[in-house]
Write an enzyme that holds these catalytic residues in place. Structure first.
Site, short mmCIF file in Angstrom:
data_model
loop_
_atom_site.label_atom_id
_atom_site.label_comp_id
_atom_site.label_asym_id
_atom_site.label_seq_id
_atom_site.Cartn_x
_atom_site.Cartn_y
_atom_site.Cartn_z
N GLY A 51 0.85 -1.19 0.00
CA GLY A 51 0.00 0.00 0.00
C GLY A 51 0.88 1.23 0.00
O GLY A 51 1.55 1.52 -0.98
N GLN A 128 4.79 0.56 7.23
CA GLN A 128 4.63 -0.88 6.97
C GLN A 128 5.58 -1.63 7.91
O GLN A 128 5.76 -1.22 9.05
CB GLN A 128 4.91 -1.22 5.50
CG GLN A 128 3.64 -1.47 4.70
CD GLN A 128 2.90 -2.77 5.10
OE1 GLN A 128 3.29 -3.51 6.00
NE2 GLN A 128 1.79 -3.03 4.41
N GLY A 174 4.13 -5.80 -4.35
CA GLY A 174 5.47 -6.09 -3.83
C GLY A 174 5.55 -7.43 -3.12
O GLY A 174 6.51 -8.19 -3.31
N GLY A 176 2.60 -9.67 -2.78
CA GLY A 176 1.73 -10.63 -3.47
C GLY A 176 2.38 -11.19 -4.73
O GLY A 176 2.05 -12.30 -5.16
N ALA A 241 -10.56 -8.50 -8.56
CA ALA A 241 -10.79 -9.78 -7.88
C ALA A 241 -12.24 -9.90 -7.40
O ALA A 241 -12.81 -10.99 -7.40
CB ALA A 241 -9.84 -9.92 -6.69
N ALA A 264 -5.69 -5.22 0.97
CA ALA A 264 -6.96 -5.05 1.68
C ALA A 264 -6.79 -4.40 3.06
O ALA A 264 -7.75 -3.88 3.62
CB ALA A 264 -7.65 -6.40 1.82
N HIS A 265 -5.56 -4.45 3.59
CA HIS A 265 -5.33 -3.85 4.92
C HIS A 265 -5.61 -2.35 4.90
O HIS A 265 -5.82 -1.74 5.93
CB HIS A 265 -3.89 -4.11 5.38
CG HIS A 265 -2.90 -3.32 4.58
ND1 HIS A 265 -2.43 -3.74 3.36
CD2 HIS A 265 -2.33 -2.12 4.81
CE1 HIS A 265 -1.60 -2.82 2.88
NE2 HIS A 265 -1.51 -1.83 3.75
N CYS A 407 16.18 -16.89 4.15
CA CYS A 407 15.78 -18.26 4.44
C CYS A 407 15.29 -18.30 5.88
O CYS A 407 15.76 -17.53 6.72
CB CYS A 407 16.91 -19.26 4.22
SG CYS A 407 18.28 -19.15 5.33
N GLY A 489 1.31 -4.55 7.81
CA GLY A 489 0.64 -5.79 7.38
C GLY A 489 -0.86 -5.65 7.36
O GLY A 489 -1.46 -5.63 6.29
P1 NAD Z 1 0.91 -3.79 -2.85
O1 NAD Z 1 0.15 -2.58 -2.51
O2 NAD Z 1 2.29 -3.67 -3.39
O3 NAD Z 1 0.07 -4.67 -3.89
C1 NAD Z 1 -1.31 -4.89 -3.80
C2 NAD Z 1 -1.83 -5.19 -5.20
O4 NAD Z 1 -3.23 -5.46 -5.14
C3 NAD Z 1 -1.65 -4.01 -6.16
O5 NAD Z 1 -0.84 -4.42 -7.24
C4 NAD Z 1 -3.05 -3.63 -6.55
O6 NAD Z 1 -3.14 -3.20 -7.89
C5 NAD Z 1 -3.80 -4.93 -6.33
N1 NAD Z 1 -5.24 -4.74 -6.11
C6 NAD Z 1 -5.87 -3.82 -5.31
N2 NAD Z 1 -7.19 -4.00 -5.37
C7 NAD Z 1 -7.43 -5.03 -6.21
C8 NAD Z 1 -8.61 -5.67 -6.65
N3 NAD Z 1 -9.81 -5.29 -6.22
N4 NAD Z 1 -8.49 -6.70 -7.54
C9 NAD Z 1 -7.27 -7.09 -7.99
N5 NAD Z 1 -6.13 -6.51 -7.59
C10 NAD Z 1 -6.19 -5.50 -6.69
O7 NAD Z 1 0.91 -4.68 -1.53
P2 NAD Z 1 1.81 -5.97 -1.19
O8 NAD Z 1 3.09 -5.53 -0.61
O9 NAD Z 1 1.83 -6.92 -2.33
O10 NAD Z 1 0.95 -6.58 0.00
C11 NAD Z 1 -0.35 -7.10 -0.26
C12 NAD Z 1 -1.06 -7.44 1.02
O11 NAD Z 1 -0.49 -8.59 1.62
C13 NAD Z 1 -0.98 -6.33 2.06
O12 NAD Z 1 -2.21 -6.23 2.73
C14 NAD Z 1 0.07 -6.79 2.97
O13 NAD Z 1 -0.03 -6.27 4.27
C15 NAD Z 1 -0.15 -8.28 2.96
N6 NAD Z 1 1.07 -8.97 3.31
C16 NAD Z 1 1.04 -10.23 3.69
C17 NAD Z 1 2.21 -10.87 4.04
C18 NAD Z 1 2.23 -12.27 4.40
O14 NAD Z 1 3.24 -12.83 4.70
N7 NAD Z 1 1.13 -12.90 4.35
C19 NAD Z 1 3.41 -10.22 4.04
C20 NAD Z 1 3.41 -8.93 3.64
C21 NAD Z 1 2.26 -8.33 3.25
#
Ligand code: NAD
Length: 553
Positions: A51, A128, A174, A176, A241, A264-265, A407, A489
């Protein structure tokens, strides 16, 4: 310098110092590296990932941090308050060179509305996890965790491999962006929905994603063909989505696994239904409250489709982006029918003090990382999945910015790796020092009831003493920079977490510090899980001599 002036930031490379010591130099290089166009998602806005996760509050703050680091002495500490340098204090050699506090708010004020107000007034910044703490290493940073998660899904449901399965997810940002490669590394097929064409192009360019489908039918045809041939394939699909998932559900698409990593956060970073991605920023700025409502509605539709797949027997999990919480806020009652990924797959690793250990070569030379890869294989010959990861990463991961590796290592392992790396710097085998850090998403460094601490055995999900203790332990143990953040997150109001980065510069002093930091930092994970009543953590504590005054009651 004004925010709209485009600047290209890149870390210096090589063994020459521009600061007064390697600890300051490391912070200087990693701050720059976070904003390298190869690393950051939107470097011109100082946004690194997740975000609006930023490395510095604004360009004048960035310049002032860089300048201050260059003049900082070995017994001084720079204080950074939400991306802005606010003071330099005389400390001592064992103290961190930088202390960072990002995005923290008093709990009653900790919501997005208040945060945005303060941000607009220029008083805070969203840090973040590793954006504002300068240890983001591009998509690889999350790749191994994602790989491990999908491996755990495979072990739980599909006989140890994803071959012959189709995973459906969204978000190629980044973090995802690691999903498609993590699925194919586990031999599966992935359909990844993304609304921004530039993100799809970037993942293909960096070899994280194999192909882009023409449309939904094409995506499904490609996926089924590859699945039937048990051939790994990742497919990008342009779309929203919240529209695509219900359509796939209605078509009865043969999906085995569903998750999501859209932003979504942060409701202002999730594309609502019926909106063009090009208009998203302007719409969000124009009326944030109305945008939030529309985004949450779309998330509810999205999550409802995920629950639909769950009802049909798919393996469905939340990937730590708070989408269930947002869908619930929009009134979708079944949002929490599927679990978060931590209780489902990761907690047993946390009990062993395992988490996303990472390092970067300040030389900028990929050969330094190749040498550390060999050292890891040599240090942990019995760990087959680690060996598989290191081999695959060496072959398939394109470096972004300074060469780096991640790792997952546990208690009793990280210190061994750190000391070996320090020896390699001392002997000249590596061309310059390494920085050794980790994600804030680690075993003992975060309180986040929708993610890392969801469904703790003793109900202690929201207890935030642990990350604060973690930061203090790292400060006391000799880390080079330490950070405490809020809201990473899962968003403002929902998490508190800490980070540490330490420098292996080959000196005896660095060895002493690394030994302590890399023991005590994962040690926090072991004691946190012993405290919560996890037997596996108690076994590890007993085996590896972690001292816990009230262990056993
Ligand atoms: P980001 O902002 O770089 O990427 C999010 C992507 O979602 C963007 O490319 C955006 O265009 C897309 N997007 C937004 N709305 C959409 C929709 N309705 N349909 C389709 N695509 C859509 O964020 P990121 O760094 O990739 O992080 C994504 C999420 O995952 C964040 O909420 C983050 O906090 C979470 N996250 C999870 C973990 C984990 O280990 N599970 C780690 C870090 C981040």
């Amino acid at each position: 310098m004004s925010e709209d002036v485009r600047r290209v930031i890149r870390s210096p490379r090589g063994s020459e110092l521009s600061c007064q010591g390697w600890q300051q130099e490391a912070a200087f290089r990693m701050l720059h590296n976070n904003l390298d166009p190869e690393v950051a998602e939107h470097p011109d806005k100082l946004v690194v990932y997740g975000g609006t996760g930023k490395a510095a509050r604004d360009w004048p703050s960035f310049d002032a941090i860089a300048r201050t680091l260059q003049g900082l002495k070995q017994d001084e500490t720079l204080l950074v308050q939400s991306g802005r340098p606010v003071g330099v204090m005389r400390t001592h050699e064992w103290a961190p060179r930088v202390l960072i506090a990002n995005s923290n708010l008093v709990p009653d004020w900790a919501n997005w509305e208040e945060f945005r107000r303060l941000e607009a007034a220029g008083l805070t910044m969203y840090g973040q996890m590793t954006a504002g703490s300068w240890i983001y290493i591009g998509t690889q940073g999350i790749l191994q965790g994602t790989y491990e998660t999908f491996a755990a899904v495979a072990a739980k449901r599909f006989g140890g491999t994803l071959a012959g399965t189709i995973t459906l997810t969204a978000g190629l940002g980044g973090m995802g962006g690691a999903q498609p490669m993590a699925v194919t590394m586990n031999d599966g097929v992935a359909i990844c929905v993304e609304c921004d064409p530039s993100r799809i192009a970037r993942r293909i360019e960096h070899r994280y994603l194999d192909v882009q489908a023409r449309d939904l039918d094409d995506a499904l045809r490609l996926a089924v063909e590859a699945r039937d041939a048990r051939r790994p394939l990742s497919i990008g699909l342009l779309g929203n989505a919240a529209e695509v998932l219900p359509r796939l559900l209605a078509m009865d698409a043969p999906i085995d696994i569903v998750t999501d990593q859209t932003s979504a956060h942060d409701p202002l970073a999730y594309l609502p239904l019926g909106m063009d991605v090009d208009d998203m920023r302007a719409e969000a700025d124009k009326d944030p409250a109305a945008f939030t409502l529309r985004a949450r509605e779309a998330m509810a539709t999205h999550v409802e489709a995920m629950v639909g797949f769950l009802d049909r027997g798919a393996e469905v999990f939340d990937y730590g982006n708070s989408i269930r919480g947002e869908a619930l806020l929009a009134g979708y009652a079944r949002a929490f029918d599927f679990p978060g990924f931590v209780p489902a797959y990761i907690r047993p690793l946390f009990c062993e003090g395992k988490g996303p250990f990472r390092w970067a070569a300040l030389s900028g030379d990929p050969r330094d990382i190749a040498a550390t890869d060999r050292a890891i294989l040599d240090l942990f010959p019995e760990n087959e999945s680690l060996a598989r990861w290191i081999k695959l990463a060496g072959e398939r991961v394109a470096f972004q910015g300074l060469p780096a590796r991640i790792c997952w290592l546990g208690y009793g392992e990280r210190d061994k790796a750190g000391l070996r790396f320090n020896d390699m710097v001392a002997s000249g085998e590596l061309r310059a020092p390494l920085v050794i850090g980790r994600d804030h998403l680690d075993c003992g460094s975060v309180a986040s009831p929708y993610r890392e601490t969801e469904a703790m055995l003793d109900g202690s999900d929201a207890i935030a003493d642990w990350p604060l203790l973690n930061a203090m332990v790292n400060v006391s143990s000799g880390a080079s920079w330490v950070s405490i953040h809020h809201g990473g997150g899962v968003g403002i109001g929902r998490s508190i977490h800490a980070g540490q980065v330490s420098v292996a510069d080959g000196t005896a002093l660095a060895a002493q510090k690394l030994e302590r930091v890399l023991t005590n930092d994962p040690g926090m994970g072991v004691i946190r899980h012993v405290d919560a009543g996890y037997d596996r953590a108690s076994e590890i504590a007993a085996e590896r001599d972690v001292v816990i005054p009230m262990a056993g009651g």
